[in-house]
Design a protein around this motif. Structure first.
Motif, mmCIF file in Angstrom:
data_model
loop_
_atom_site.group_PDB
_atom_site.id
_atom_site.type_symbol
_atom_site.label_atom_id
_atom_site.label_comp_id
_atom_site.label_asym_id
_atom_site.label_seq_id
_atom_site.Cartn_x
_atom_site.Cartn_y
_atom_site.Cartn_z
ATOM 1 N N GLY A 200 0.808 -1.210 0.000
ATOM 2 C CA GLY A 200 0.000 0.000 0.000
ATOM 3 C C GLY A 200 0.843 1.263 0.000
ATOM 4 N N PRO A 201 0.242 2.397 0.352
ATOM 5 C CA PRO A 201 0.929 3.684 0.249
ATOM 6 C C PRO A 201 2.072 3.814 1.250
ATOM 7 C CG PRO A 201 -1.166 3.952 1.368
ATOM 8 C CD PRO A 201 -1.134 2.533 0.873
ATOM 9 N N LEU A 202 3.210 4.305 0.768
ATOM 10 C CA LEU A 202 4.370 4.484 1.632
ATOM 11 C C LEU A 202 4.091 5.365 2.843
ATOM 12 C CD1 LEU A 202 7.390 3.942 2.091
ATOM 13 C CD2 LEU A 202 7.881 5.910 0.617
ATOM 14 N N PRO A 203 3.321 6.459 2.709
ATOM 15 C CA PRO A 203 3.116 7.323 3.870
ATOM 16 C C PRO A 203 2.456 6.641 5.069
ATOM 17 C CG PRO A 203 2.540 8.493 1.876
ATOM 18 C CD PRO A 203 2.756 7.065 1.478
ATOM 19 N N GLN A 204 1.759 5.515 4.865
ATOM 20 C CA GLN A 204 1.119 4.864 6.011
ATOM 21 C C GLN A 204 2.154 4.242 6.959
ATOM 22 O OE1 GLN A 204 -1.493 1.642 4.993
ATOM 23 N NE2 GLN A 204 0.048 0.551 3.816
ATOM 24 N N PHE A 205 3.394 4.085 6.469
ATOM 25 C CA PHE A 205 4.461 3.553 7.315
ATOM 26 C C PHE A 205 5.292 4.664 7.936
ATOM 27 C CE2 PHE A 205 3.738 0.533 3.800
ATOM 28 C CZ PHE A 205 3.261 -0.538 4.537
ATOM 29 N N GLN A 206 4.836 5.891 7.740
ATOM 30 C CA GLN A 206 5.624 7.040 8.158
ATOM 31 C C GLN A 206 5.799 7.128 9.672
ATOM 32 O OE1 GLN A 206 4.191 10.008 9.605
ATOM 33 N NE2 GLN A 206 5.597 11.642 9.059
ATOM 34 N N CYS A 227 3.483 14.032 6.439
ATOM 35 C CA CYS A 227 2.506 13.033 6.009
ATOM 36 C C CYS A 227 1.632 12.527 7.149
ATOM 37 C CB CYS A 227 3.198 11.856 5.330
ATOM 38 S SG CYS A 227 3.644 12.209 3.621
ATOM 39 N N HIS A 228 2.173 12.560 8.375
ATOM 40 C CA HIS A 228 1.372 12.093 9.505
ATOM 41 C C HIS A 228 0.214 13.044 9.802
ATOM 42 C CE1 HIS A 228 4.070 15.046 11.268
ATOM 43 N NE2 HIS A 228 3.377 15.031 12.393
ATOM 44 N N LYS A 229 0.240 14.250 9.196
ATOM 45 C CA LYS A 229 -0.831 15.225 9.414
ATOM 46 C C LYS A 229 -1.831 15.274 8.268
ATOM 47 C CE LYS A 229 2.280 18.277 12.029
ATOM 48 N NZ LYS A 229 2.866 19.632 12.082
ATOM 49 N N ILE A 230 -1.531 14.601 7.159
ATOM 50 C CA ILE A 230 -2.389 14.726 5.978
ATOM 51 C C ILE A 230 -3.729 14.048 6.201
ATOM 52 C CG2 ILE A 230 -2.635 14.093 3.551
ATOM 53 C CD1 ILE A 230 0.384 14.480 3.277
ATOM 54 N N VAL A 231 -3.703 12.752 6.507
ATOM 55 C CA VAL A 231 -4.931 12.010 6.805
ATOM 56 C C VAL A 231 -4.652 11.001 7.897
ATOM 57 C CG1 VAL A 231 -6.073 12.213 4.546
ATOM 58 C CG2 VAL A 231 -4.508 10.329 4.973
ATOM 59 N N GLU A 232 -5.703 10.575 8.549
ATOM 60 C CA GLU A 232 -5.594 9.511 9.544
ATOM 61 C C GLU A 232 -5.765 8.146 8.888
ATOM 62 O OE1 GLU A 232 -7.703 7.966 13.698
ATOM 63 O OE2 GLU A 232 -8.284 9.903 12.823
ATOM 64 N N TYR A 233 -6.693 8.066 7.929
ATOM 65 C CA TYR A 233 -7.049 6.772 7.350
ATOM 66 C C TYR A 233 -6.357 6.577 5.997
ATOM 67 C CZ TYR A 233 -10.524 7.028 11.029
ATOM 68 O OH TYR A 233 -11.143 7.148 12.250
ATOM 69 N N TRP A 234 -5.061 6.250 6.048
ATOM 70 C CA TRP A 234 -4.322 6.041 4.808
ATOM 71 C C TRP A 234 -4.835 4.844 4.030
ATOM 72 C CZ3 TRP A 234 -1.603 9.077 1.920
ATOM 73 C CH2 TRP A 234 -0.971 10.191 2.488
ATOM 74 N N GLU A 235 -5.552 3.946 4.695
ATOM 75 C CA GLU A 235 -6.129 2.804 3.979
ATOM 76 C C GLU A 235 -7.205 3.237 2.986
ATOM 77 O OE1 GLU A 235 -8.195 2.761 8.130
ATOM 78 O OE2 GLU A 235 -6.284 3.403 7.229
ATOM 79 N N TRP A 236 -7.657 4.482 3.093
ATOM 80 C CA TRP A 236 -8.635 5.025 2.149
ATOM 81 C C TRP A 236 -7.965 5.959 1.135
ATOM 82 C CZ3 TRP A 236 -12.367 7.085 6.483
ATOM 83 C CH2 TRP A 236 -12.935 5.990 7.162
ATOM 84 N N SER A 237 -6.691 5.793 0.884
ATOM 85 C CA SER A 237 -5.955 6.807 0.121
ATOM 86 C C SER A 237 -6.194 6.765 -1.380
ATOM 87 C CB SER A 237 -4.452 6.686 0.402
ATOM 88 O OG SER A 237 -3.974 5.402 0.041
ATOM 89 N N GLN A 238 -6.814 5.708 -1.897
ATOM 90 C CA GLN A 238 -7.185 5.700 -3.309
ATOM 91 C C GLN A 238 -8.311 4.701 -3.525
ATOM 92 O OE1 GLN A 238 -4.336 4.268 -6.155
ATOM 93 N NE2 GLN A 238 -4.496 2.155 -5.470
ATOM 94 N N GLY A 239 -9.084 4.932 -4.585
ATOM 95 C CA GLY A 239 -10.085 3.961 -5.007
ATOM 96 C C GLY A 239 -11.359 3.958 -4.181
ATOM 97 N N LEU A 240 -12.146 2.896 -4.360
ATOM 98 C CA LEU A 240 -13.470 2.780 -3.755
ATOM 99 C C LEU A 240 -13.401 2.035 -2.424
ATOM 100 C CD1 LEU A 240 -16.560 3.288 -4.256
ATOM 101 C CD2 LEU A 240 -16.621 0.957 -5.191
ATOM 102 N N HIS A 241 -14.114 2.576 -1.436
ATOM 103 C CA HIS A 241 -14.158 1.976 -0.108
ATOM 104 C C HIS A 241 -15.578 2.070 0.437
ATOM 105 C CE1 HIS A 241 -9.737 2.053 0.004
ATOM 106 N NE2 HIS A 241 -9.878 3.214 -0.612
ATOM 107 N N GLN A 242 -15.967 1.092 1.218
ATOM 108 C CA GLN A 242 -17.231 1.171 1.940
ATOM 109 C C GLN A 242 -16.928 1.577 3.370
ATOM 110 O OE1 GLN A 242 -19.857 -2.167 1.508
ATOM 111 N NE2 GLN A 242 -21.460 -1.247 2.770
ATOM 112 N N VAL A 243 -17.559 2.650 3.806
ATOM 113 C CA VAL A 243 -17.372 3.172 5.156
ATOM 114 C C VAL A 243 -18.735 3.137 5.831
ATOM 115 C CG1 VAL A 243 -16.540 5.080 6.564
ATOM 116 C CG2 VAL A 243 -15.528 4.676 4.310
#
Length: 276
Positions: A200-206, A227-243
């Motif tokens: 997944g996205p590199l920033p989630q390991f930041q 990057c730790h301030k951009i978003v909390e949910y990096w798992e939603w960083s691209q594409g379609l997700h059900q929330v």
């Protein structure tokens, strides 16, 4: 940004079933564009021109823009709108602001004024019905602006009417779980820009990596500064997700920050709506 650091523009296509979508809106086509960062460094003219040409070729019913038109100083927005005025759709172009559109003093007013000149409304916690009363389009202010106030506008819409929500930061999907959101369109993350296969996205390991880097080096190491301030949910960083019961789509954006993109190309999203 040089072509080799940005990568080739990709068209991502999505078909989504919407409960209660009127039969006359079956097959409605939306094009979603995000995160232009038009500052003469992070978005090339060739990429912007290609995105506009692809968008128009689709012959969309609506074009939806989810913010970050500029990066800091707002003057480039005057040139950006001269290009975006060539976007073509049956029922118009609508937009919301991103965090960078309000970051620099005076930027917010200048961006709104520039888009007004080309007849593109910036929706500020507002609902409109460009395709008729059977589908609501909601535009929310940016999450970090202090003006993000979704509930009054969401409650003004009949519960039986499906709605599409434009909200720059995908983290707002967590807040909006209590509302009916048939499709939320967001950007903000650039998809992480560097995505590791299977990880997944590199920033989630930041966060864990950040602890291993001395503080004086963090500002100069890519992805370590903010990057730790951009978003909390990096798992939603691209594409379609059900929330919860809602759907969220996150566009990877057009603009690119250094050190560039890897396995994360800039994106034009084409969405076709079907009746569920």
């Amino acid at each position: 940004m040089h072509r080799i650091l940005t990568g080739q523009l990709q068209v991502d296509r999505l078909t989504l079933k919407i409960t209660g979508l009127p039969k006359n809106l079956e097959g409605t086509k939306l094009v979603h564009l995000s995160d232009f960062h038009y500052d003469r460094k992070r978005l090339s003219e060739w990429l912007l021109s290609e995105a506009i040409a692809i968008t128009n070729k689709v012959e969309p019913d609506l074009i939806l823009l989810t913010g970050d038109f500029i990066t800091d100083e707002p003057t480039p927005v005057d040139d950006l709108v001269l290009r975006l005025k060539y976007l073509e759709s049956r029922a118009g172009v609508y937009a919301v602001l991103g965090n960078h559109d309000e970051k620099y003093p005076g930027a917010r007013d200048k961006v709104i004024e520039a888009f007004t000149r080309i007849n593109v409304p910036i929706l500020l916690n507002q609902v409109v019905y460009p395709l008729g009363s059977g589908l609501a389009l909601v535009g929310l202010e940016d999450y970090s602006s202090g003006n993000f106030k979704p509930f009054t506008v969401m409650e003004s819409i009949s519960k039986t009417v499906p709605r599409i929500v434009l909200s720059h930061n995908p983290d707002t999907a967590k807040v909006l779980q209590t509302c009916r959101v048939d499709l939320q369109l967001s950007g903000h993350t650039h998809g992480g820009q560097i995505r590791l296969p299977f990880l997944g996205p590199l920033p989630q390991f930041q966060k864990p990596i950040r602890r291993l880097i001395p503080k004086f080096l963090r500002p100069v190491v890519p992805f370590m500064a903010k990057c730790h301030k951009i978003v909390e949910y990096w798992e939603w960083s691209q594409g379609l997700h059900q929330v919860g019961n809602n759907y969220l789509y996150v566009n990877r954006g057009l603009g690119t920050y250094f050190p560039g993109r890897l396995f994360c190309p800039p994106e034009v999203t084409v969405i076709t709506l079907e009746t569920n």
